[in-house]
Design a protein around this motif. Structure first.
Motif, mmCIF file in Angstrom:
data_model
loop_
_atom_site.group_PDB
_atom_site.id
_atom_site.type_symbol
_atom_site.label_atom_id
_atom_site.label_comp_id
_atom_site.label_asym_id
_atom_site.label_seq_id
_atom_site.Cartn_x
_atom_site.Cartn_y
_atom_site.Cartn_z
ATOM 1 N N ASP A 1 -11.252 -4.662 33.383
ATOM 2 C CA ASP A 1 -10.029 -4.346 32.638
ATOM 3 C C ASP A 1 -9.977 -5.102 31.309
ATOM 4 O OD1 ASP A 1 -9.027 -2.531 34.550
ATOM 5 O OD2 ASP A 1 -8.282 -4.187 35.773
ATOM 6 N N GLU A 2 -10.399 -6.365 31.313
ATOM 7 C CA GLU A 2 -10.447 -7.143 30.070
ATOM 8 C C GLU A 2 -11.472 -6.545 29.108
ATOM 9 O OE1 GLU A 2 -10.539 -11.586 30.829
ATOM 10 O OE2 GLU A 2 -10.606 -10.775 32.878
ATOM 11 N N LEU A 3 -12.623 -6.166 29.641
ATOM 12 C CA LEU A 3 -13.669 -5.563 28.804
ATOM 13 C C LEU A 3 -13.216 -4.218 28.252
ATOM 14 C CD1 LEU A 3 -16.716 -6.472 31.004
ATOM 15 C CD2 LEU A 3 -16.380 -7.203 28.640
ATOM 16 N N ARG A 4 -12.501 -3.458 29.047
ATOM 17 C CA ARG A 4 -12.031 -2.133 28.636
ATOM 18 C C ARG A 4 -11.223 -2.221 27.344
ATOM 19 N NH1 ARG A 4 -10.903 1.734 26.279
ATOM 20 N NH2 ARG A 4 -9.768 3.540 27.001
ATOM 21 N N ALA A 5 -10.466 -3.274 27.189
ATOM 22 C CA ALA A 5 -9.641 -3.446 25.989
ATOM 23 C C ALA A 5 -10.480 -3.640 24.726
ATOM 24 C CB ALA A 5 -8.698 -4.635 26.175
ATOM 25 N N HIS A 6 -11.759 -3.985 24.883
ATOM 26 C CA HIS A 6 -12.638 -4.245 23.740
ATOM 27 C C HIS A 6 -13.743 -3.212 23.578
ATOM 28 C CE1 HIS A 6 -10.795 -8.134 22.983
ATOM 29 N NE2 HIS A 6 -10.760 -8.282 24.288
ATOM 30 N N LEU A 7 -13.706 -2.166 24.404
ATOM 31 C CA LEU A 7 -14.740 -1.141 24.340
ATOM 32 C C LEU A 7 -14.112 0.219 24.075
ATOM 33 C CD1 LEU A 7 -16.873 -2.176 27.466
ATOM 34 C CD2 LEU A 7 -17.337 -2.710 25.059
ATOM 35 N N ASP A 8 -14.877 1.079 23.431
ATOM 36 C CA ASP A 8 -14.441 2.460 23.259
ATOM 37 C C ASP A 8 -15.501 3.370 23.868
ATOM 38 O OD1 ASP A 8 -16.529 2.564 21.413
ATOM 39 O OD2 ASP A 8 -15.208 2.355 19.690
ATOM 40 N N ARG B 1 -21.120 2.044 34.637
ATOM 41 C CA ARG B 1 -20.348 3.180 34.114
ATOM 42 C C ARG B 1 -19.225 3.535 35.085
ATOM 43 N NH1 ARG B 1 -23.339 8.350 32.141
ATOM 44 N NH2 ARG B 1 -24.536 8.014 34.035
ATOM 45 N N GLN B 2 -19.536 3.548 36.375
ATOM 46 C CA GLN B 2 -18.515 3.859 37.377
ATOM 47 C C GLN B 2 -17.406 2.812 37.375
ATOM 48 O OE1 GLN B 2 -20.571 4.427 41.120
ATOM 49 N NE2 GLN B 2 -21.939 5.955 40.218
ATOM 50 N N ALA B 3 -17.770 1.542 37.226
ATOM 51 C CA ALA B 3 -16.766 0.478 37.188
ATOM 52 C C ALA B 3 -15.862 0.632 35.966
ATOM 53 C CB ALA B 3 -17.439 -0.894 37.178
ATOM 54 N N LEU B 4 -16.448 0.924 34.813
ATOM 55 C CA LEU B 4 -15.645 1.103 33.599
ATOM 56 C C LEU B 4 -14.797 2.361 33.672
ATOM 57 C CD1 LEU B 4 -18.197 -0.056 30.879
ATOM 58 C CD2 LEU B 4 -16.103 -1.236 31.609
ATOM 59 N N ALA B 5 -15.316 3.402 34.292
ATOM 60 C CA ALA B 5 -14.522 4.620 34.482
ATOM 61 C C ALA B 5 -13.301 4.316 35.342
ATOM 62 C CB ALA B 5 -15.370 5.721 35.107
ATOM 63 N N GLY C 1 -10.572 3.096 33.310
ATOM 64 C CA GLY C 1 -10.021 4.030 32.326
ATOM 65 C C GLY C 1 -10.894 4.291 31.122
ATOM 66 N N LEU C 2 -12.161 3.925 31.164
ATOM 67 C CA LEU C 2 -13.075 4.202 30.059
ATOM 68 C C LEU C 2 -14.020 5.318 30.504
ATOM 69 C CD1 LEU C 2 -14.009 3.340 27.183
ATOM 70 C CD2 LEU C 2 -15.654 1.847 28.297
ATOM 71 N N ASP D 1 -20.426 -16.077 30.357
ATOM 72 C CA ASP D 1 -19.084 -16.014 30.921
ATOM 73 C C ASP D 1 -18.245 -15.019 30.122
ATOM 74 O OD1 ASP D 1 -18.165 -17.325 28.595
ATOM 75 O OD2 ASP D 1 -18.263 -19.277 29.543
ATOM 76 N N ILE D 2 -17.112 -14.660 30.656
ATOM 77 C CA ILE D 2 -16.289 -13.603 30.047
ATOM 78 C C ILE D 2 -15.768 -14.016 28.677
ATOM 79 C CG2 ILE D 2 -14.145 -14.273 31.209
ATOM 80 C CD1 ILE D 2 -15.369 -10.674 30.412
ATOM 81 N N ALA D 3 -15.441 -15.286 28.485
ATOM 82 C CA ALA D 3 -14.925 -15.728 27.180
ATOM 83 C C ALA D 3 -15.989 -15.564 26.097
ATOM 84 C CB ALA D 3 -14.469 -17.185 27.260
ATOM 85 N N THR D 4 -17.241 -15.908 26.408
ATOM 86 C CA THR D 4 -18.335 -15.755 25.450
ATOM 87 C C THR D 4 -18.570 -14.288 25.129
ATOM 88 O OG1 THR D 4 -19.364 -17.744 26.344
ATOM 89 C CG2 THR D 4 -20.766 -16.292 25.027
ATOM 90 N N VAL D 5 -18.568 -13.447 26.164
ATOM 91 C CA VAL D 5 -18.785 -12.011 25.977
ATOM 92 C C VAL D 5 -17.687 -11.414 25.102
ATOM 93 C CG1 VAL D 5 -18.790 -9.784 27.165
ATOM 94 C CG2 VAL D 5 -20.105 -11.688 28.102
ATOM 95 N N LEU D 6 -16.422 -11.693 25.437
ATOM 96 C CA LEU D 6 -15.319 -11.139 24.657
ATOM 97 C C LEU D 6 -15.335 -11.644 23.221
ATOM 98 C CD1 LEU D 6 -12.412 -11.257 27.284
ATOM 99 C CD2 LEU D 6 -13.787 -9.287 26.575
ATOM 100 N N GLY D 7 -15.683 -12.915 23.039
ATOM 101 C CA GLY D 7 -15.796 -13.456 21.676
ATOM 102 C C GLY D 7 -16.844 -12.717 20.853
ATOM 103 N N ALA D 8 -17.983 -12.422 21.445
ATOM 104 C CA ALA D 8 -19.041 -11.700 20.753
ATOM 105 C C ALA D 8 -18.617 -10.266 20.438
ATOM 106 C CB ALA D 8 -20.315 -11.693 21.587
#
Length: 196
Positions: free
Chosen positions: A59-66, A83-87, A90-91, A183-190
């Motif tokens: 869900d956190e990643l979804r906010a940063h992906l299109d 892909r199934q997890a992101l779907a 809601g992506l 970790d998630i913070a590093t990924v989201l920062g990138a």
């Protein structure tokens, strides 16, 4: 499927992804392999988001992906799981690189390399084969040891049918396979930095 339902985008082969990247308007690349696998070889410009981390923080990643996302793994199986997890978050539009990094390298496409390691699938074959061989040899002296080979065979059959591999998940946790900490913070920062 109704007429109103959006169609999922087709997977991309290595040549199609390479053309997109060379056009300058390429998609965001998310590599869902372990950090160790990613460190060994990855497509330049890709981001490492291990499958377990992606599932946990989808869900956190979804906010940063299109929808302009291509998921990458060794052969395509883990990327499809991502892909199934992101779907589920809601992506609906991520694509998968058909054949994964294996097909990318076979096409002669550019790869950034680091510390060499055996692929996780090769490690599973080594450990499973060694267990079967050792149990067959041991069964000549202690007959019930043959059942170890049966258990390994059953595990490999389950892995093939379910698309999951307990041995692979266990091997991925070994220090040899960990690679740099992700970790998630590093990924989201990138992801945020790249989007600017």
């Amino acid at each position: 499927m109704t007429a109103d339902a959006p169609k999922a985008p087709a997977d991309l082969d290595a040549a199609a992804l390479r053309r997109l990247l060379e056009s300058g308007a390429g998609p965001r690349l998310i590599d869902v392999r372990t950090p160790g696998e990613f460190e060994t070889a990855h497509i330049p410009g890709s981001h490492n988001v291990p499958l377990d981390l992606l599932r946990e923080h989808r869900d956190e990643l979804r906010a940063h992906l299109d929808e302009q996302v291509v998921l990458i793994c060794h052969s395509g199986r883990r990327a499809d799981q991502a892909r199934q997890a992101l779907a589920g978050a809601g992506l609906p539009g991520p694509r998968v690189l058909s054949g994964g990094i294996t097909a990318w390298r076979a096409a002669g496409a550019p790869v950034a390399t680091g510390r060499p390691r055996w692929e996780l699938e090769r490690q599973v074959r080594l450990v499973a084969g060694s267990l079967v061989l050792a149990s067959v040899v041991a069964s000549t002296a202690y007959e019930p040891a043959k059942w170890i080979a049966g258990v390994v065979g059953a595990g490999l059959t389950f892995a093939a049918l379910s698309g999951t591999c307990a041995m692979g998940m266990a091997l991925a946790r070994l220090p040899y396979n960990r690679g740099p900490r992700t970790d998630i913070a590093t990924v989201l920062g990138a992801l945020v930095k790249e989007h600017r």
